[in-house]
Scaffold this active site. Structure first.
Site, short mmCIF file in Angstrom:
data_model
loop_
_atom_site.label_atom_id
_atom_site.label_comp_id
_atom_site.label_asym_id
_atom_site.label_seq_id
_atom_site.Cartn_x
_atom_site.Cartn_y
_atom_site.Cartn_z
N THR A 80 -12.36 16.97 -10.20
CA THR A 80 -10.96 16.75 -9.79
C THR A 80 -10.74 15.28 -9.43
O THR A 80 -9.73 14.68 -9.81
CB THR A 80 -10.63 17.66 -8.58
OG1 THR A 80 -10.86 19.01 -8.98
CG2 THR A 80 -9.20 17.51 -8.12
N ASP A 82 -12.44 15.50 -3.02
CA ASP A 82 -12.37 16.82 -3.64
C ASP A 82 -13.64 17.00 -4.48
O ASP A 82 -14.55 16.18 -4.41
CB ASP A 82 -11.09 16.89 -4.51
CG ASP A 82 -10.51 18.31 -4.58
OD1 ASP A 82 -11.30 19.25 -4.81
OD2 ASP A 82 -9.29 18.46 -4.44
N GLN A 111 -3.98 4.08 16.35
CA GLN A 111 -5.21 3.39 15.96
C GLN A 111 -6.10 3.20 17.19
O GLN A 111 -5.62 2.81 18.26
CB GLN A 111 -4.89 2.02 15.34
CG GLN A 111 -4.07 2.08 14.07
CD GLN A 111 -4.88 2.55 12.86
OE1 GLN A 111 -5.98 3.11 13.00
NE2 GLN A 111 -4.33 2.35 11.67
N ARG A 161 -3.39 -5.39 14.68
CA ARG A 161 -2.29 -5.44 15.65
C ARG A 161 -2.09 -6.87 16.15
O ARG A 161 -3.06 -7.58 16.40
CB ARG A 161 -2.57 -4.53 16.84
CG ARG A 161 -2.48 -3.03 16.49
CD ARG A 161 -1.06 -2.62 16.09
NE ARG A 161 -0.92 -1.24 15.72
CZ ARG A 161 -1.06 -0.75 14.48
NH1 ARG A 161 -1.38 -1.54 13.47
NH2 ARG A 161 -0.88 0.53 14.24
N PRO A 185 -16.10 16.72 -7.63
CA PRO A 185 -16.20 15.54 -8.49
C PRO A 185 -15.25 15.53 -9.70
O PRO A 185 -14.62 14.50 -9.97
CB PRO A 185 -17.68 15.56 -8.92
CG PRO A 185 -18.37 16.22 -7.78
CD PRO A 185 -17.43 17.26 -7.27
N THR A 205 -9.97 4.22 10.89
CA THR A 205 -9.87 3.41 12.12
C THR A 205 -9.16 4.15 13.25
O THR A 205 -9.07 3.66 14.37
CB THR A 205 -9.16 2.06 11.83
OG1 THR A 205 -8.04 2.31 10.98
CG2 THR A 205 -10.08 1.09 11.17
N LYS A 261 0.86 -1.19 0.00
CA LYS A 261 0.00 0.00 0.00
C LYS A 261 0.90 1.24 0.00
O LYS A 261 1.70 1.43 0.91
CB LYS A 261 -0.90 0.00 1.24
CG LYS A 261 -1.89 1.16 1.24
CD LYS A 261 -2.78 1.12 2.45
CE LYS A 261 -2.16 1.72 3.66
NZ LYS A 261 -1.90 3.17 3.62
N ASP A 318 -3.15 4.34 -1.96
CA ASP A 318 -4.04 4.81 -0.89
C ASP A 318 -3.91 6.33 -0.75
O ASP A 318 -3.31 6.84 0.19
CB ASP A 318 -3.64 4.10 0.41
CG ASP A 318 -4.42 4.56 1.62
OD1 ASP A 318 -5.57 4.99 1.46
OD2 ASP A 318 -3.87 4.49 2.74
N LEU A 319 -4.48 7.05 -1.73
CA LEU A 319 -4.39 8.52 -1.66
C LEU A 319 -5.70 9.13 -1.15
O LEU A 319 -5.79 10.34 -0.96
CB LEU A 319 -3.98 9.09 -3.02
CG LEU A 319 -2.57 8.63 -3.48
CD1 LEU A 319 -2.20 9.26 -4.82
CD2 LEU A 319 -1.50 8.96 -2.44
N LYS A 320 -6.69 8.28 -0.95
CA LYS A 320 -7.98 8.72 -0.35
C LYS A 320 -8.42 10.06 -0.93
O LYS A 320 -8.57 11.06 -0.21
CB LYS A 320 -7.85 8.85 1.17
CG LYS A 320 -7.47 7.59 1.90
CD LYS A 320 -7.56 7.79 3.42
CE LYS A 320 -7.05 6.62 4.20
NZ LYS A 320 -5.57 6.44 4.14
N ARG A 351 2.91 -0.56 10.65
CA ARG A 351 3.98 -0.59 11.65
C ARG A 351 4.28 -1.96 12.26
O ARG A 351 5.45 -2.25 12.48
CB ARG A 351 3.69 0.47 12.73
CG ARG A 351 3.89 1.87 12.17
CD ARG A 351 3.19 2.94 12.98
NE ARG A 351 1.75 2.90 12.80
CZ ARG A 351 0.92 3.81 13.30
NH1 ARG A 351 1.39 4.81 14.02
NH2 ARG A 351 -0.38 3.72 13.08
O1 C5P Z 1 0.87 1.24 10.88
P1 C5P Z 1 -0.57 0.87 10.72
O2 C5P Z 1 -0.79 -0.64 10.64
O3 C5P Z 1 -1.47 1.55 11.73
O4 C5P Z 1 -0.94 1.44 9.27
C1 C5P Z 1 -2.26 1.50 8.81
C2 C5P Z 1 -2.28 2.10 7.45
O5 C5P Z 1 -3.61 2.07 6.95
C3 C5P Z 1 -1.81 3.55 7.37
O6 C5P Z 1 -1.11 3.69 6.14
C4 C5P Z 1 -3.11 4.36 7.31
O7 C5P Z 1 -2.98 5.53 6.53
C5 C5P Z 1 -4.05 3.38 6.62
N1 C5P Z 1 -5.48 3.52 6.90
C6 C5P Z 1 -6.02 3.46 8.17
N2 C5P Z 1 -7.36 3.59 8.37
C7 C5P Z 1 -8.18 3.74 7.34
C8 C5P Z 1 -7.65 3.79 6.04
C9 C5P Z 1 -6.28 3.65 5.87
O8 C5P Z 1 -5.27 3.28 9.14
N3 C5P Z 1 -9.49 3.78 7.54
#
Ligand code: C5P
Length: 231
Positions: A70, A66, A190, A181, A68, A120, A34, A61-63, A211
């Site tokens: 764009t 903006d 999180q 986790r 429509p 999350t 990702k 994952d640029l989410k 992480r």
């Molecule tokens: O390090 P960690 O496991 O918390 O990384 C989670 C990844 O998922 C991060 O890149 C974060 O931007 C992404 N993410 C998220 N929650 C969302 C969408 C994406 O944590 N709802």
């Protein structure tokens, strides 16, 4: 039917060299990557192309969130990069979701297009802070239904959110779940976390893990452990 690695490693690295170095430690047969805002801002399309040339499927994952037009144009060029999956914020509204789908459909590629529901890292208090006073579950269901109505392929949500919404959504809907986790990990920022095996039991299609793998002393071993738990 979704055919992919079930595990995507979140490459939240500050520069492309770190990303390239880390790629020696994981296997494209076992996991996708990702690429989020940090790495894309420093490495641009070149790092996406490099990862793809090494055989990794890339979830961009640029989410996007903006107006429509764009978002439509951004989704078109992201699709043309050949990424396997990309996403937009469902909170951008229905016109934006429909424009995003049009952008992807106009490209010569066929990536999965996913809508982010509620991050999350947010809980009910954080929703209240931004003026959303109903429950997290209600908000996620509302956004997921909008995503499905506009023919996107699935959502990003917390794994524990799936149970309450799945019966209202298409059978082949994709659930991408971060906030994973292992027992030994810290939560970091999180707030809605779950173990890999519980995420799969809850109905996740794809786990996004950052992480716990990227900060592990032995990333390959940690990735393998996760894959064993979810296979
Ligand atoms: O390090 P960690 O496991 O918390 O990384 C989670 C990844 O998922 C991060 O890149 C974060 O931007 C992404 N993410 C998220 N929650 C969302 C969408 C994406 O944590 N709802």
């Amino acid at each position: 039917m979704l055919t992919s690695p079930k595990l995507f490693v979140a490459y939240d690295f500050s520069n492309p060299s770190k990303a390239k170095e880390f790629s020696k430690k994981i296997n494209p047969e076992q996991c996708g990557i990702k690429v989020g805002k940090e790495l894309f801002t420093s490495g641009g399309p070149a790092i996406v192309e490099w990862l793809q040339s090494k055989g990794f499927k890339v979830f961009l994952d640029l989410k996007f969130h903006d107006i429509p037009t764009t978002v439509k144009r951004a989704c078109y060029v992201a699709s043309e990069l050949g990424v396997w999956m990309l996403n937009v914020h469902a909170m951008g509204g229905n016109d934006m979701l429909s424009a995003a789908k049009e952008g992807v459909d106009q490209s010569n590629q066929n990536p999965y297009l996913i809508g982010v529901t509620v991050l999350t890292s947010m809980n009910n208090d954080n929703l209240n802070e931004i003026g959303i006073n109903h429950s997290m579950n209600k908000q996620i269901l509302k956004l997921a239904l909008n995503v499905s109505t506009h023919k996107l392929d699935g959502i990003v949500c917390g794994a524990s959110d799936i149970k309450g919404i799945k019966p209202s959504l298409p059978k082949d809907f994709i659930y991408v779940t971060p906030g994973i986790r292992l027992l030994s990990n810290a939560n970091n920022d999180q707030k809605r976390i779950i173990s890999p095996e519980d995420a799969i039991k809850a109905g996740s299609s794809i786990l996004v893990v950052g992480r716990p793998i990227t900060e592990s002393k032995n990333p390959a071993l940690t990735a393998e452990e996760i894959i064993k738990k979810i296979s």
